[in-house]
Design a protein around this motif. Structure first.
Motif, PDB file in Angstrom:
ATOM      1  N   MET A   1       0.844  -1.167   0.000  1.00 20.06           N
ATOM      2  CA  MET A   1       0.000   0.000   0.000  1.00 20.06           C
ATOM      3  C   MET A   1       0.900   1.244   0.000  1.00 20.06           C
ATOM      4  O   MET A   1       1.312   1.720   1.045  1.00 20.06           O
ATOM      5  N   LEU A   2       1.243   1.709  -1.178  1.00 21.37           N
ATOM      6  CA  LEU A   2       2.102   2.876  -1.306  1.00 21.37           C
ATOM      7  C   LEU A   2       1.326   4.120  -1.719  1.00 21.37           C
ATOM      8  O   LEU A   2       1.917   5.167  -1.938  1.00 21.37           O
ATOM      9  N   MET A   3       0.013   3.988  -1.802  1.00 18.63           N
ATOM     10  CA  MET A   3      -0.878   5.120  -2.058  1.00 18.63           C
ATOM     11  C   MET A   3      -1.851   5.135  -0.882  1.00 18.63           C
ATOM     12  O   MET A   3      -2.655   4.223  -0.721  1.00 18.63           O
ATOM     13  N   VAL A   4      -1.715   6.145  -0.026  1.00 15.32           N
ATOM     14  CA  VAL A   4      -2.477   6.188   1.220  1.00 15.32           C
ATOM     15  C   VAL A   4      -3.492   7.312   1.176  1.00 15.32           C
ATOM     16  O   VAL A   4      -3.161   8.457   0.840  1.00 15.32           O
ATOM     17  N   ASP A   5      -4.715   6.980   1.528  1.00 18.88           N
ATOM     18  CA  ASP A   5      -5.795   7.961   1.617  1.00 18.88           C
ATOM     19  C   ASP A   5      -5.555   8.810   2.863  1.00 18.88           C
ATOM     20  O   ASP A   5      -5.394   8.278   3.967  1.00 18.88           O
ATOM     21  N   LEU A   6      -5.501  10.123   2.706  1.00  8.84           N
ATOM     22  CA  LEU A   6      -5.235  11.023   3.832  1.00  8.84           C
ATOM     23  C   LEU A   6      -6.292  10.932   4.926  1.00  8.84           C
ATOM     24  O   LEU A   6      -6.002  11.197   6.101  1.00  8.84           O
ATOM     25  N   ARG A   7      -7.505  10.549   4.577  1.00  7.53           N
ATOM     26  CA  ARG A   7      -8.558  10.416   5.594  1.00  7.53           C
ATOM     27  C   ARG A   7      -8.216   9.319   6.600  1.00  7.53           C
ATOM     28  O   ARG A   7      -8.616   9.393   7.756  1.00  7.53           O
ATOM     29  N   ASP A   8      -7.450   8.309   6.168  1.00  8.31           N
ATOM     30  CA  ASP A   8      -7.060   7.228   7.071  1.00  8.31           C
ATOM     31  C   ASP A   8      -6.159   7.734   8.196  1.00  8.31           C
ATOM     32  O   ASP A   8      -6.118   7.145   9.274  1.00  8.31           O
ATOM     33  N   LEU A   9      -5.442   8.843   7.958  1.00  8.03           N
ATOM     34  CA  LEU A   9      -4.535   9.396   8.971  1.00  8.03           C
ATOM     35  C   LEU A   9      -5.288  10.060  10.128  1.00  8.03           C
ATOM     36  O   LEU A   9      -4.700  10.306  11.180  1.00  8.03           O
ATOM     37  N   GLN A  10      -6.564  10.337   9.934  1.00  2.00           N
ATOM     38  CA  GLN A  10      -7.353  10.948  11.003  1.00  2.00           C
ATOM     39  C   GLN A  10      -7.529   9.989  12.177  1.00  2.00           C
ATOM     40  O   GLN A  10      -7.747  10.418  13.306  1.00  2.00           O
ATOM     41  N   ARG A  11      -7.410   8.705  11.921  1.00  2.00           N
ATOM     42  CA  ARG A  11      -7.543   7.693  12.978  1.00  2.00           C
ATOM     43  C   ARG A  11      -6.194   7.374  13.620  1.00  2.00           C
ATOM     44  O   ARG A  11      -6.111   6.578  14.531  1.00  2.00           O
ATOM     45  N   GLY A  12      -5.116   7.971  13.094  1.00  3.86           N
ATOM     46  CA  GLY A  12      -3.784   7.716  13.637  1.00  3.86           C
ATOM     47  C   GLY A  12      -2.836   7.251  12.543  1.00  3.86           C
ATOM     48  O   GLY A  12      -3.183   7.230  11.360  1.00  3.86           O
ATOM     49  N   PRO A  13      -1.620   6.878  12.921  1.00  2.40           N
ATOM     50  CA  PRO A  13      -0.627   6.441  11.934  1.00  2.40           C
ATOM     51  C   PRO A  13      -1.129   5.247  11.112  1.00  2.40           C
ATOM     52  O   PRO A  13      -1.884   4.414  11.601  1.00  2.40           O
ATOM     53  N   VAL A  14      -0.671   5.199   9.871  1.00  2.00           N
ATOM     54  CA  VAL A  14      -1.063   4.133   8.952  1.00  2.00           C
ATOM     55  C   VAL A  14       0.163   3.292   8.632  1.00  2.00           C
ATOM     56  O   VAL A  14       1.206   3.830   8.229  1.00  2.00           O
ATOM     57  N   GLU A  15       0.047   1.990   8.834  1.00  2.00           N
ATOM     58  CA  GLU A  15       1.119   1.065   8.482  1.00  2.00           C
ATOM     59  C   GLU A  15       1.161   0.921   6.964  1.00  2.00           C
ATOM     60  O   GLU A  15       0.115   0.787   6.320  1.00  2.00           O
ATOM     61  N   THR A  16       2.357   0.973   6.405  1.00  2.00           N
ATOM     62  CA  THR A  16       2.522   0.792   4.966  1.00  2.00           C
ATOM     63  C   THR A  16       3.371  -0.451   4.749  1.00  2.00           C
ATOM     64  O   THR A  16       4.541  -0.486   5.119  1.00  2.00           O
ATOM     65  N   VAL A  17       2.757  -1.460   4.172  1.00  2.00           N
ATOM     66  CA  VAL A  17       3.436  -2.716   3.892  1.00  2.00           C
ATOM     67  C   VAL A  17       3.119  -3.074   2.450  1.00  2.00           C
ATOM     68  O   VAL A  17       1.951  -3.083   2.050  1.00  2.00           O
ATOM     69  N   ASP A  18       4.173  -3.346   1.674  1.00  2.00           N
ATOM     70  CA  ASP A  18       3.951  -3.673   0.268  1.00  2.00           C
ATOM     71  C   ASP A  18       5.171  -4.378  -0.295  1.00  2.00           C
ATOM     72  O   ASP A  18       6.254  -4.339   0.301  1.00  2.00           O
ATOM     73  N   GLU A  19       4.967  -5.018  -1.428  1.00  2.00           N
ATOM     74  CA  GLU A  19       6.054  -5.564  -2.229  1.00  2.00           C
ATOM     75  C   GLU A  19       6.020  -4.837  -3.561  1.00  2.00           C
ATOM     76  O   GLU A  19       4.961  -4.674  -4.152  1.00  2.00           O
ATOM     77  N   VAL A  20       7.188  -4.412  -4.014  1.00  2.00           N
ATOM     78  CA  VAL A  20       7.296  -3.700  -5.282  1.00  2.00           C
ATOM     79  C   VAL A  20       8.039  -4.605  -6.251  1.00  2.00           C
ATOM     80  O   VAL A  20       9.201  -4.955  -6.015  1.00  2.00           O
ATOM     81  N   ALA A  21       7.362  -4.985  -7.324  1.00  2.00           N
ATOM     82  CA  ALA A  21       7.957  -5.887  -8.306  1.00  2.00           C
ATOM     83  C   ALA A  21       9.160  -5.236  -8.976  1.00  2.00           C
ATOM     84  O   ALA A  21       9.240  -4.003  -9.084  1.00  2.00           O
ATOM     85  N   VAL A  22      10.077  -6.061  -9.429  1.00  2.00           N
ATOM     86  CA  VAL A  22      11.286  -5.595 -10.103  1.00  2.00           C
ATOM     87  C   VAL A  22      10.940  -4.729 -11.314  1.00  2.00           C
ATOM     88  O   VAL A  22      11.628  -3.746 -11.599  1.00  2.00           O
ATOM     89  N   ASP A  23       9.864  -5.058 -11.993  1.00  2.00           N
ATOM     90  CA  ASP A  23       9.473  -4.324 -13.204  1.00  2.00           C
ATOM     91  C   ASP A  23       8.363  -3.299 -12.938  1.00  2.00           C
ATOM     92  O   ASP A  23       7.718  -2.818 -13.872  1.00  2.00           O
ATOM     93  N   ASP A  24       8.150  -2.919 -11.687  1.00  2.00           N
ATOM     94  CA  ASP A  24       7.116  -1.945 -11.343  1.00  2.00           C
ATOM     95  C   ASP A  24       7.399  -0.601 -12.007  1.00  2.00           C
ATOM     96  O   ASP A  24       8.557  -0.181 -12.104  1.00  2.00           O
ATOM     97  N   GLU A  25       6.372   0.083 -12.434  1.00  2.00           N
ATOM     98  CA  GLU A  25       6.544   1.379 -13.106  1.00  2.00           C
ATOM     99  C   GLU A  25       7.196   2.429 -12.215  1.00  2.00           C
ATOM    100  O   GLU A  25       7.806   3.370 -12.706  1.00  2.00           O
ATOM    101  N   ALA A  26       7.117   2.267 -10.896  1.00  2.00           N
ATOM    102  CA  ALA A  26       7.760   3.214  -9.977  1.00  2.00           C
ATOM    103  C   ALA A  26       9.280   3.181 -10.116  1.00  2.00           C
ATOM    104  O   ALA A  26       9.956   4.143  -9.792  1.00  2.00           O
ATOM    105  N   LEU A  27       9.817   2.064 -10.627  1.00  2.00           N
ATOM    106  CA  LEU A  27      11.267   1.913 -10.781  1.00  2.00           C
ATOM    107  C   LEU A  27      11.696   1.994 -12.242  1.00  2.00           C
ATOM    108  O   LEU A  27      12.883   1.842 -12.546  1.00  2.00           O
TER     109      LEU A  27
END
Length: 156
Positions: A1-27
């Protein structure tokens, strides 16, 4: 989960856990010799009016040839990410702060991840600090001992 909805932060910190593939467009376009998906873990939290802080850990593996002896080398990639996203226009000049649109609904962690991974993977691999490399004349691996060619005798 590398795209976090800001509304989720109203309840407190949000854990971000994800796997990014070798060929992911982010890289895309980085040309990183990653051998397996990157594991990303962290926590995103609001730190003030219009500011969001992400602290994360990135782990992966890269493979390449030693720059001295051409032996295949596998390196562990590890990076700690501390990133501030801000809506403050004055913070836009700070290269360590990622801009956040004033009416943003989400925080995209991928640009920060991309930058940190690009910095964590070395441009040149080296099998070990004292690698002797290859003989410039015969190409023998000098880590195995002297090669015995004329170039080796001249170096003595």
């Amino acid at each position: 989960m590398l795209m976090v909805d800001l509304r989720d932060l109203q309840r407190g910190p949000v854990e971000t856990v994800d796997e990014v593939a070798v060929d992911d467009e982010a890289l895309a376009g980085l040309g990183l010799p990653l051998t397996r998906p990157l594991v990303v873990r962290g926590k995103l939290q609001a730190t003030g009016e219009g500011d969001v802080f992400w602290r994360g850990q990135v782990a992966g593996e890269a493979r390449g040839a030693c720059r001295r002896c051409l032996t295949e080398v596998t390196l562990q990639v590890a990076a700690t990410v501390d990133v501030l996203f801000s809506t403050d226009p004055d913070a836009a000049d700070d290269p360590s702060v990622y801009p956040l649109a004033p009416r943003a609904t989400h925080v995209d962690l991928r640009p920060a991840l991309r930058e940190e991974v690009a910095l964590a993977v070395p441009a040149y691999f080296q099998c070990r600090e004292d690698c002797a490399g290859l003989c410039p004349r015969c190409g023998a691996d000098l880590n195995q001992g002297p090669c015995g060619c004329a170039a080796a005798e001249a170096r003595s």
